[in-house]
Design a protein around this motif. Structure first.
Motif, PDB file in Angstrom:
ATOM      1  N   SER A   1       1.778   9.026  -1.540  1.00  0.00           N
ATOM      2  CA  SER A   1       0.579   8.572  -2.255  1.00  0.00           C
ATOM      3  C   SER A   1       0.471   9.294  -3.585  1.00  0.00           C
ATOM      4  O   SER A   1       0.958  10.413  -3.737  1.00  0.00           O
ATOM      5  CB  SER A   1      -0.690   8.844  -1.435  1.00  0.00           C
TER       6      SER A   1
ATOM      7  N   ALA B   1       0.041   4.016  -3.457  1.00  0.00           N
ATOM      8  CA  ALA B   1       0.531   4.522  -2.173  1.00  0.00           C
ATOM      9  C   ALA B   1       1.573   3.571  -1.616  1.00  0.00           C
ATOM     10  O   ALA B   1       1.580   2.375  -1.922  1.00  0.00           O
ATOM     11  CB  ALA B   1      -0.621   4.682  -1.178  1.00  0.00           C
TER      12      ALA B   1
ATOM     13  N   TYR C   1       2.918   2.363   6.453  1.00  0.00           N
ATOM     14  CA  TYR C   1       2.511   3.308   7.479  1.00  0.00           C
ATOM     15  C   TYR C   1       2.845   2.774   8.870  1.00  0.00           C
ATOM     16  O   TYR C   1       2.606   1.623   9.180  1.00  0.00           O
ATOM     17  CB  TYR C   1       0.999   3.553   7.412  1.00  0.00           C
TER      18      TYR C   1
ATOM     19  N   CYS D   1      -2.300  11.891  10.769  1.00  0.00           N
ATOM     20  CA  CYS D   1      -1.850  12.372   9.467  1.00  0.00           C
ATOM     21  C   CYS D   1      -2.588  11.666   8.331  1.00  0.00           C
ATOM     22  O   CYS D   1      -2.826  12.256   7.270  1.00  0.00           O
ATOM     23  CB  CYS D   1      -0.343  12.189   9.312  1.00  0.00           C
ATOM     24  N   ARG D   2      -2.954  10.424   8.531  1.00  0.00           N
ATOM     25  CA  ARG D   2      -3.716   9.709   7.502  1.00  0.00           C
ATOM     26  C   ARG D   2      -5.065  10.387   7.288  1.00  0.00           C
ATOM     27  O   ARG D   2      -5.581  10.440   6.172  1.00  0.00           O
ATOM     28  CB  ARG D   2      -3.902   8.254   7.918  1.00  0.00           C
TER      29      ARG D   2
ATOM     30  N   PHE E   1      -4.444  13.316   5.127  1.00  0.00           N
ATOM     31  CA  PHE E   1      -4.280  12.876   3.742  1.00  0.00           C
ATOM     32  C   PHE E   1      -5.643  12.805   3.048  1.00  0.00           C
ATOM     33  O   PHE E   1      -5.828  13.287   1.933  1.00  0.00           O
ATOM     34  CB  PHE E   1      -3.617  11.491   3.702  1.00  0.00           C
ATOM     35  N   LYS E   2      -6.614  12.178   3.718  1.00  0.00           N
ATOM     36  CA  LYS E   2      -7.948  12.020   3.131  1.00  0.00           C
ATOM     37  C   LYS E   2      -8.646  13.359   2.954  1.00  0.00           C
ATOM     38  O   LYS E   2      -9.308  13.601   1.938  1.00  0.00           O
ATOM     39  CB  LYS E   2      -8.789  11.096   4.020  1.00  0.00           C
TER      40      LYS E   2
ATOM     41  N   SER F   1      -7.135  15.163   0.076  1.00  0.00           N
ATOM     42  CA  SER F   1      -7.506  14.524  -1.195  1.00  0.00           C
ATOM     43  C   SER F   1      -8.827  15.059  -1.715  1.00  0.00           C
ATOM     44  O   SER F   1      -9.031  15.168  -2.932  1.00  0.00           O
ATOM     45  CB  SER F   1      -7.608  13.005  -1.008  1.00  0.00           C
TER      46      SER F   1
ATOM     47  N   ILE G   1       3.078  17.549   5.524  1.00  0.00           N
ATOM     48  CA  ILE G   1       2.520  16.913   4.330  1.00  0.00           C
ATOM     49  C   ILE G   1       2.775  17.857   3.158  1.00  0.00           C
ATOM     50  O   ILE G   1       2.351  19.014   3.195  1.00  0.00           O
ATOM     51  CB  ILE G   1       1.015  16.639   4.479  1.00  0.00           C
TER      52      ILE G   1
ATOM     53  N   PHE H   1       2.720  18.294  -1.200  1.00  0.00           N
ATOM     54  CA  PHE H   1       2.237  17.686  -2.443  1.00  0.00           C
ATOM     55  C   PHE H   1       2.390  18.646  -3.612  1.00  0.00           C
ATOM     56  O   PHE H   1       2.463  19.871  -3.442  1.00  0.00           O
ATOM     57  CB  PHE H   1       0.781  17.216  -2.310  1.00  0.00           C
TER      58      PHE H   1
ATOM     59  N   MET I   1       1.606  13.152  -3.191  1.00  0.00           N
ATOM     60  CA  MET I   1       1.586  13.610  -1.811  1.00  0.00           C
ATOM     61  C   MET I   1       2.529  12.776  -0.958  1.00  0.00           C
ATOM     62  O   MET I   1       2.637  11.567  -1.136  1.00  0.00           O
ATOM     63  CB  MET I   1       0.153  13.511  -1.274  1.00  0.00           C
TER      64      MET I   1
ATOM     65  N   LEU J   1       4.401  12.378   3.193  1.00  0.00           N
ATOM     66  CA  LEU J   1       4.455  12.727   4.596  1.00  0.00           C
ATOM     67  C   LEU J   1       5.888  12.573   5.071  1.00  0.00           C
ATOM     68  O   LEU J   1       6.532  11.548   4.805  1.00  0.00           O
ATOM     69  CB  LEU J   1       3.535  11.812   5.412  1.00  0.00           C
TER      70      LEU J   1
END
Length: 307
Positions: free
Chosen positions: A8, A20, A24, A33-34, A37-38, A41, A60, A62, A71, A73
């Motif tokens: 992403s 992104a 997925y 993992c999503r 990510f959030k 962020s 993860i 970045f 970023m 995964l």
């Protein structure tokens, strides 16, 4: 099998996703993992510019530069040097394709979704390492990671997901201190450098007067011991102001105001040994340094970072 699973591009200041990959998987681990990510962020502005978060069987990674974070995964056994080389390629292509004004003024999520084509092509190359051997030189990246390894983010530093505290929180009570130690300050300005020099000067003057006061005390017993303490406290306060001006610490602004208060108290006590101009100079320098500490705040990322 080691591989990159997704990537992403995210704006640092507010966590807005700019682009992104769209492939997925829907496994439980990937869904978790999503969430990470959030959560990452939302915290990019407080994290160093190169980080790794280990989440069970996945990592993860970045990097951040010029207000944009890249970023990815990958599986836990995917080589670090390939992971950050992949992110470096994304960064270079994105900076080349889009100017900063366009990224800063973006208001809709995934407004650069066409960049996904490049992400997909690059991901396929990096998931087939044999195709990379003649196309990239990993020695520079290997040396860069060795000299400045990515910051390992403790799981508890992310806080909680969906109101449920992470199971790792009990083992990470000191994470906030670890994070603050990695914070960077904005580049020093000319006024900040002047404040640093003046504070050192005041500290040196206090130190010299303190030693003279000790000599007077030893020779005639006429000097008040409290004066000596006041001089050395003033020296320590000036040096601590220099430290706060250069390094980031927790409660930094509060510490600077308390230190300035100590400088004022010491000079009030030394009123009989200094004339008004000397008192004015020491207090004014203390106030000026305190202002510079307040103005020089922590920055999210190094603006010129190029992994």
């Amino acid at each position: 099998m080691s591989m990159i699973l997704s990537a992403s591009v995210i704006r640092v200041r507010d966590g807005l996703p700019l682009s992104a990959s769209t492939d997925y998987e829907q496994s439980t681990g990937m869904q978790e993992c999503r969430k990470y990510f959030k959560m990452l962020s939302r915290k990019l502005a407080q994290l160093p510019d190169r980080c790794t978060l280990k989440t069970g069987h996945y990592n993860i990674n970045f990097i951040s530069s010029l207000g944009v974070s890249y970023m990815m995964l990958c599986t836990e056994n995917y080589p670090n040097v390939l992971a950050f080389s992949f992110l470096d390629e994304l960064q270079k292509e994105f900076i080349t394709t889009y100017n900063m004004m366009k990224t800063n003024t973006a208001v809709r999520p995934y407004c650069f979704i066409e960049f996904d084509n490049f992400i997909q092509r690059t991901k396929q190359r990096y998931n087939n390492p044999r195709s990379l051997s003649t196309k990239i030189n990993l020695s520079d990246m290997q040396m860069e990671i060795k000299l400045r390894p990515p910051y390992q983010i403790p799981m508890c530093e992310l806080g909680s997901a969906n109101g449920v505290t992470s199971a790792f929180s009990a083992d990470c009570k000191g994470a906030g201190k670890i994070s603050s130690a990695h914070q960077r300050l904005e580049p020093a300005t000319l006024s900040g450098i002047v404040a640093f020099i003046l504070s050192l000067l005041c500290g040196a003057l206090n130190l010299i007067r303190g030693f003279h006061a000790i000599e007077s005390l030893l020779q005639s017993d006429g000097e008040d011991l409290n004066y000596i303490i006041a001089f050395f406290l003033g020296t320590a306060a000036c040096l601590y102001q220099c430290y706060l001006l250069v390094y980031y610490t927790s409660w930094r602004n509060v510490k600077s105001f308390l230190t300035f208060g100590l400088i004022c108290l010491c000079n009030m006590y030394l009123y009989e040994l200094r004339n008004l101009w000397q008192l004015f100079f020491h207090v004014t320098v203390g106030a000026f340094v305190t202002l510079q500490i307040w103005l020089r705040q922590a920055q999210g990322k190094a603006p010129d970072h190029d992994v």
